[in-house]
Each structure stands twice: as C-alpha cells, then as structure tokens.
Design a protein around this motif. Structure first.
Motif, mmCIF file in Angstrom:
data_model
loop_
_atom_site.group_PDB
_atom_site.id
_atom_site.type_symbol
_atom_site.label_atom_id
_atom_site.label_comp_id
_atom_site.label_asym_id
_atom_site.label_seq_id
_atom_site.Cartn_x
_atom_site.Cartn_y
_atom_site.Cartn_z
ATOM 1 N N UNK A 153 0.818 -1.222 0.000
ATOM 2 C CA UNK A 153 0.000 0.000 0.000
ATOM 3 C C UNK A 153 0.850 1.270 0.000
ATOM 4 N N UNK A 154 2.159 1.088 -0.079
ATOM 5 C CA UNK A 154 3.077 2.229 -0.040
ATOM 6 C C UNK A 154 2.803 3.103 1.183
ATOM 7 N N UNK A 155 2.907 2.461 2.361
ATOM 8 C CA UNK A 155 2.621 3.136 3.628
ATOM 9 C C UNK A 155 3.477 4.366 3.858
ATOM 10 N N UNK A 156 2.959 5.284 4.663
ATOM 11 C CA UNK A 156 3.697 6.523 4.930
ATOM 12 C C UNK A 156 4.794 6.280 5.976
ATOM 13 N N UNK A 157 5.643 7.279 6.140
ATOM 14 C CA UNK A 157 6.792 7.149 7.041
ATOM 15 C C UNK A 157 6.377 6.891 8.484
ATOM 16 N N UNK A 158 5.281 7.506 8.910
ATOM 17 C CA UNK A 158 4.831 7.300 10.293
ATOM 18 C C UNK A 158 4.403 5.841 10.519
ATOM 19 N N UNK A 159 3.736 5.253 9.550
ATOM 20 C CA UNK A 159 3.349 3.839 9.668
ATOM 21 C C UNK A 159 4.592 2.948 9.722
ATOM 22 N N UNK A 160 5.582 3.294 8.890
ATOM 23 C CA UNK A 160 6.820 2.522 8.890
ATOM 24 C C UNK A 160 7.587 2.718 10.198
ATOM 25 N N UNK A 161 7.543 3.925 10.748
ATOM 26 C CA UNK A 161 8.221 4.184 12.030
ATOM 27 C C UNK A 161 7.571 3.354 13.140
ATOM 28 N N UNK A 162 6.262 3.260 13.100
ATOM 29 C CA UNK A 162 5.544 2.443 14.087
ATOM 30 C C UNK A 162 5.952 0.968 13.948
ATOM 31 N N UNK A 163 6.011 0.490 12.714
ATOM 32 C CA UNK A 163 6.433 -0.893 12.484
ATOM 33 C C UNK A 163 7.891 -1.084 12.909
ATOM 34 N N UNK A 164 8.710 -0.062 12.707
ATOM 35 C CA UNK A 164 10.115 -0.168 13.095
ATOM 36 C C UNK A 164 10.248 -0.347 14.614
ATOM 37 N N UNK A 165 9.421 0.350 15.366
ATOM 38 C CA UNK A 165 9.429 0.179 16.829
ATOM 39 C C UNK A 165 9.021 -1.252 17.204
ATOM 40 N N UNK A 166 8.042 -1.783 16.508
ATOM 41 C CA UNK A 166 7.629 -3.180 16.740
ATOM 42 C C UNK A 166 8.793 -4.109 16.397
ATOM 43 N N UNK A 167 9.441 -3.858 15.271
ATOM 44 C CA UNK A 167 10.579 -4.697 14.855
ATOM 45 C C UNK A 167 11.709 -4.652 15.877
ATOM 46 N N UNK A 168 11.980 -3.475 16.401
ATOM 47 C CA UNK A 168 13.036 -3.351 17.412
ATOM 48 C C UNK A 168 12.662 -4.127 18.676
ATOM 49 N N UNK A 169 11.398 -4.053 19.067
ATOM 50 C CA UNK A 169 10.939 -4.803 20.239
ATOM 51 C C UNK A 169 11.034 -6.314 19.988
ATOM 52 N N UNK A 170 10.697 -6.737 18.790
ATOM 53 C CA UNK A 170 10.772 -8.164 18.461
ATOM 54 C C UNK A 170 12.231 -8.639 18.430
ATOM 55 N N UNK A 171 13.143 -7.791 18.009
ATOM 56 C CA UNK A 171 14.555 -8.157 18.058
ATOM 57 C C UNK A 171 14.984 -8.384 19.504
ATOM 58 N N UNK A 172 14.540 -7.501 20.389
ATOM 59 C CA UNK A 172 14.849 -7.669 21.807
ATOM 60 C C UNK A 172 14.249 -8.982 22.325
ATOM 61 N N UNK A 173 13.020 -9.272 21.951
ATOM 62 C CA UNK A 173 12.388 -10.526 22.379
ATOM 63 C C UNK A 173 13.138 -11.736 21.822
ATOM 64 N N UNK A 174 13.639 -11.616 20.598
ATOM 65 C CA UNK A 174 14.412 -12.716 20.006
ATOM 66 C C UNK A 174 15.692 -12.958 20.799
ATOM 67 N N UNK A 175 16.390 -11.877 21.161
ATOM 68 C CA UNK A 175 17.624 -12.057 21.936
ATOM 69 C C UNK A 175 17.319 -12.613 23.328
ATOM 70 N N UNK A 176 16.194 -12.195 23.913
ATOM 71 C CA UNK A 176 15.798 -12.759 25.213
ATOM 72 C C UNK A 176 15.469 -14.247 25.095
ATOM 73 N N UNK A 177 14.796 -14.611 24.019
ATOM 74 C CA UNK A 177 14.448 -16.013 23.790
ATOM 75 C C UNK A 177 15.714 -16.858 23.616
ATOM 76 N N UNK A 178 16.674 -16.334 22.883
ATOM 77 C CA UNK A 178 17.949 -17.026 22.687
ATOM 78 C C UNK A 178 18.668 -17.182 24.026
ATOM 79 N N UNK A 179 18.656 -16.134 24.810
ATOM 80 C CA UNK A 179 19.282 -16.183 26.137
ATOM 81 C C UNK A 179 18.596 -17.210 27.037
ATOM 82 N N UNK A 180 17.268 -17.238 27.006
ATOM 83 C CA UNK A 180 16.519 -18.226 27.797
ATOM 84 C C UNK A 180 16.839 -19.648 27.348
ATOM 85 N N UNK A 181 16.972 -19.841 26.048
ATOM 86 C CA UNK A 181 17.321 -21.151 25.516
ATOM 87 C C UNK A 181 18.706 -21.569 26.011
#
Length: 193
Positions: A153-181
């Motif tokens: 849909x060729x999203x605007x920068x604000x929508x992408x910024x919101x997704x980027x924050x989600x992506x950053x949080x998911x990266x943190x969750x991934x590293x936590x999951x790896x650490x727990x493993x």
C-alpha cells in the motif's frame, strides 16, 4: 608311603566337601563371574551414557547456534526494511533493496526456523519449544503481515516508524528467547567457542 598317600587323599577329600571350603569356593566363583560380567557391563553403560550426553550437548549447542543465527538474521532483515522508510533514515532505494533481500531470504530462513523448531522438540523442554513456535507466529502477526501490507500500500513514514518500533521490540524478544534457551540447556559463552 601308601598310608601317607591315603591319608592325604582323605584329608583332601574332607577339605573338598567341608562347608567352609565350599562356601569360600562359591564366593570366589561368584566374585569372578560377577566381576567378569558386571564390571564390563557397568563400565560400558557409563561410557555409553557419557557418549550419549556428549552427543545431546553438541546437538543442543548446534541448535542454539542455528536458532540464534536464524532469528537474528530474520529480525535484522525486517528491521532494515522499516529503517529505510521511517522518519529518521528515509531512503526509498535502500528500502526497496532491503525488501528484496528479505523476500529472497525469508523462505529459506523460515524453513530453517521450522526445522530448528522440530529439533527443539527433542532437545529442549516442551515449554521452550512452544516459546519458539509462539515467537514465529507472533512474528507473522506483528511483523511479516503488516510489513507486506505497508509495502503493497506504499505506507507513509509514520506507519513505517511504528512498524520499526515493533521490529526493534521483536529483536529484543528474540535475543531474550535465545538467552533463555542458552540458560535452559546450560550453555555459556565459553561452551560456544
């Protein structure tokens, strides 16, 4: 001489049939049999168990390395896409390249992830195995699907910024999951060298 010989035979015969001698002979034979059978059996069992434990530990170590590489690569690819479309670092050409990189690698990474999830079912606790599966479903819901929708849909920068924050949080969750493993399978940094 004949009487000496007869007496010796008689003494020898009494010794052979005496209860004390038979008891000692039985104990000697039992000890020989048991040590000849049980010691090798238990030694072999201990060595087999040790070898099995080493194989399991190596498999767990490989699983941790593989999951780490897969999750961190996947999350980094997703972060790159949203990074080049947010308000801080807008670059349409880099965004398109990042999307192409993700698109070309995501199928192989997902296949690896699924294979690693199957291996995890045998190598880690049921709870940890479920966490890996749940994380993948969460990635599809919060990252992959929204990212594809925004790109289409060729999203605007604000929508992408919101997704980027989600992506950053998911990266943190991934590293936590790896650490727990790593903690669950009791692997430390020094074990990974």
């Amino acid at each position: 001489m004949a009487t000496n010989h007869a007496r010796n035979r008689s003494v020898f015969k009494r010794v052979l049939v005496s209860e004390s001698f038979l008891e000692k002979l039985f104990l000697l034979l039992a000890t020989a049999i048991l040590s000849g059978i049980l010691i090798p059996y238990f030694t072999n069992k201990i060595q087999t168990d040790k070898a099995r434990n080493e194989i399991v530990l190596q498999s767990q170590k490989n699983l941790l390395n593989d999951i780490s590489k897969t999750l961190l690569t996947y999350e980094t690819l997703l972060l790159d896409i949203s990074w080049f479309k947010n308000n801080i670092a807008t670059d349409s050409a880099m965004h398109e390249q990042a999307f192409k990189n993700y698109t070309s690698r995501s199928v192989d990474l997902l296949t690896d992830w699924r294979v690693e999830s199957i291996k995890a079912k045998d190598l880690v606790s049921e709870d940890m195995s479920k966490k890996l599966d749940v994380f993948q479903l969460k990635m599809f819901k919060l990252q992959d699907s929204p990212m594809n929708r925004l790109h289409k849909q060729n999203g605007n920068n604000e929508e992408w910024a919101k997704l980027h924050r989600v992506n950053a949080q998911m990266l943190k969750e991934a590293t936590d999951l790896i650490s727990d493993l790593a903690k669950e399978i009791k692997i430390t940094k020094s074990d990974l060298k």
